[in-house]
Write a protein that holds these residues in place. Structure first.
Motif, short mmCIF file in Angstrom:
data_model
loop_
_atom_site.label_atom_id
_atom_site.label_comp_id
_atom_site.label_asym_id
_atom_site.label_seq_id
_atom_site.Cartn_x
_atom_site.Cartn_y
_atom_site.Cartn_z
N ASP A 274 7.14 -1.82 18.21
CA ASP A 274 6.26 -1.41 17.12
C ASP A 274 6.63 -0.01 16.69
OD1 ASP A 274 4.81 -3.75 16.97
OD2 ASP A 274 3.30 -3.10 18.38
N MET A 275 6.87 0.16 15.40
CA MET A 275 7.26 1.44 14.85
C MET A 275 6.40 1.74 13.63
SD MET A 275 11.37 0.97 15.18
CE MET A 275 11.38 -0.76 14.72
N THR A 276 6.42 2.99 13.19
CA THR A 276 5.72 3.37 11.97
C THR A 276 6.70 4.08 11.05
OG1 THR A 276 5.00 5.47 12.93
CG2 THR A 276 3.48 3.60 13.11
N GLY A 277 6.42 4.05 9.77
CA GLY A 277 7.29 4.72 8.81
C GLY A 277 6.75 4.60 7.40
N MET A 278 7.56 5.08 6.44
CA MET A 278 7.20 5.02 5.04
C MET A 278 8.27 4.22 4.29
SD MET A 278 6.46 8.04 2.28
CE MET A 278 8.17 8.55 2.16
N ILE A 279 7.82 3.33 3.44
CA ILE A 279 8.73 2.50 2.65
C ILE A 279 9.38 3.37 1.59
CG2 ILE A 279 8.90 0.55 1.07
CD1 ILE A 279 6.48 -0.65 2.55
N THR A 280 10.69 3.32 1.52
CA THR A 280 11.40 4.09 0.50
C THR A 280 11.96 3.19 -0.61
OG1 THR A 280 13.47 4.00 1.75
CG2 THR A 280 12.05 5.90 2.13
N THR B 50 14.92 -7.51 1.03
CA THR B 50 15.22 -6.38 1.91
C THR B 50 14.26 -5.23 1.63
OG1 THR B 50 16.87 -5.46 0.39
CG2 THR B 50 17.66 -6.97 2.11
N ILE B 51 14.11 -4.38 2.64
CA ILE B 51 13.22 -3.23 2.55
C ILE B 51 13.85 -2.07 3.32
CG2 ILE B 51 11.90 -4.02 4.56
CD1 ILE B 51 9.39 -2.83 3.24
N SER B 52 13.72 -0.87 2.79
CA SER B 52 14.20 0.33 3.47
C SER B 52 12.99 1.13 3.93
CB SER B 52 15.05 1.19 2.54
OG SER B 52 16.22 0.51 2.18
N ILE B 53 12.99 1.52 5.20
CA ILE B 53 11.87 2.25 5.78
C ILE B 53 12.37 3.52 6.45
CG2 ILE B 53 9.98 2.17 7.47
CD1 ILE B 53 9.94 -0.87 7.10
N GLN B 54 11.74 4.64 6.11
CA GLN B 54 12.02 5.92 6.76
C GLN B 54 11.11 5.99 7.99
OE1 GLN B 54 14.07 8.52 5.22
NE2 GLN B 54 14.02 9.43 7.23
N HIS C 8 4.31 -1.47 -1.26
CA HIS C 8 5.05 -0.82 -2.32
C HIS C 8 5.77 0.41 -1.77
CE1 HIS C 8 2.96 -3.31 -5.25
NE2 HIS C 8 1.84 -3.04 -4.60
N ALA C 9 6.77 0.90 -2.49
CA ALA C 9 7.47 2.12 -2.09
C ALA C 9 6.45 3.26 -1.99
CB ALA C 9 8.55 2.47 -3.10
N GLY C 10 6.55 4.04 -0.93
CA GLY C 10 5.62 5.14 -0.68
C GLY C 10 4.51 4.79 0.29
N ASP C 11 4.31 3.49 0.56
CA ASP C 11 3.27 3.07 1.52
C ASP C 11 3.70 3.42 2.94
OD1 ASP C 11 1.73 2.01 -0.51
OD2 ASP C 11 2.25 -0.08 -0.07
N ARG C 12 2.75 3.84 3.74
CA ARG C 12 2.97 4.04 5.18
C ARG C 12 2.65 2.71 5.85
NH1 ARG C 12 4.61 8.81 6.30
NH2 ARG C 12 4.02 10.60 5.06
N VAL C 13 3.54 2.29 6.76
CA VAL C 13 3.41 0.98 7.38
C VAL C 13 3.67 1.06 8.88
CG1 VAL C 13 4.04 -0.33 5.31
CG2 VAL C 13 5.83 0.43 6.87
N SER C 14 3.15 0.07 9.59
CA SER C 14 3.57 -0.17 10.97
C SER C 14 4.36 -1.48 10.91
CB SER C 14 2.37 -0.27 11.92
OG SER C 14 1.52 -1.31 11.54
N TYR C 15 5.41 -1.55 11.72
CA TYR C 15 6.29 -2.71 11.63
C TYR C 15 6.98 -2.97 12.95
CZ TYR C 15 10.01 0.78 11.03
OH TYR C 15 10.87 1.83 11.19
N THR C 16 7.47 -4.19 13.06
CA THR C 16 8.27 -4.61 14.20
C THR C 16 9.55 -5.22 13.65
OG1 THR C 16 6.27 -5.09 15.46
CG2 THR C 16 8.30 -6.04 16.28
#
Length: 100
Positions: free
Chosen positions: A25-31, A39-43, A75-83
């Motif tokens: 489990d990680m957290t980040g922001m969608i870029t 596909t999705i890019s996450i910082q 959407h881009a700019g959203d903070r998310v948790s992801y696996t």
């Protein structure tokens, strides 16, 4: 010669199994989101204690969504948790949840 091939082959199998089974489990922001290609890019948000940051952002990673429908709610700019898992060098997003 046969023993060497066996040891090297076993090491390769262990490496593949650990990389494909690894999910955290990680957290980040969608870029960036590419809904056409799924596909999705996450910082990634850096982990650590307060004040320990050197000012560098976490790693930027591109993932292929396991299910393209999971990209509809973010959407881009959203903070998310992801696996995500990695198989043969390709990251696959298995869970995505927008943080409140």
């Amino acid at each position: 010669m046969g023993t060497t091939k066996f040891i090297l082959g076993s090491a390769a199998v262990v490496t593949m199994l650990t990389s494909s089974a690894f999910a955290e489990d990680m957290t980040g922001m969608i870029t960036r989101i590419d809904r056409l290609n799924g596909t999705i890019s996450i910082q990634q948000t850096q982990k650590g204690t307060v004040g320990a940051s050197t000012g560098n952002a976490g790693a930027l990673q591109e993932y292929k969504a396991k299910d393209a429908a999971m990209l509809d709610a973010v959407h881009a700019g959203d903070r998310v948790s992801y696996t995500a898992t990695e198989t043969n060098g390709t990251g696959t997003l298995t869970k995505l949840q927008k943080q409140k």
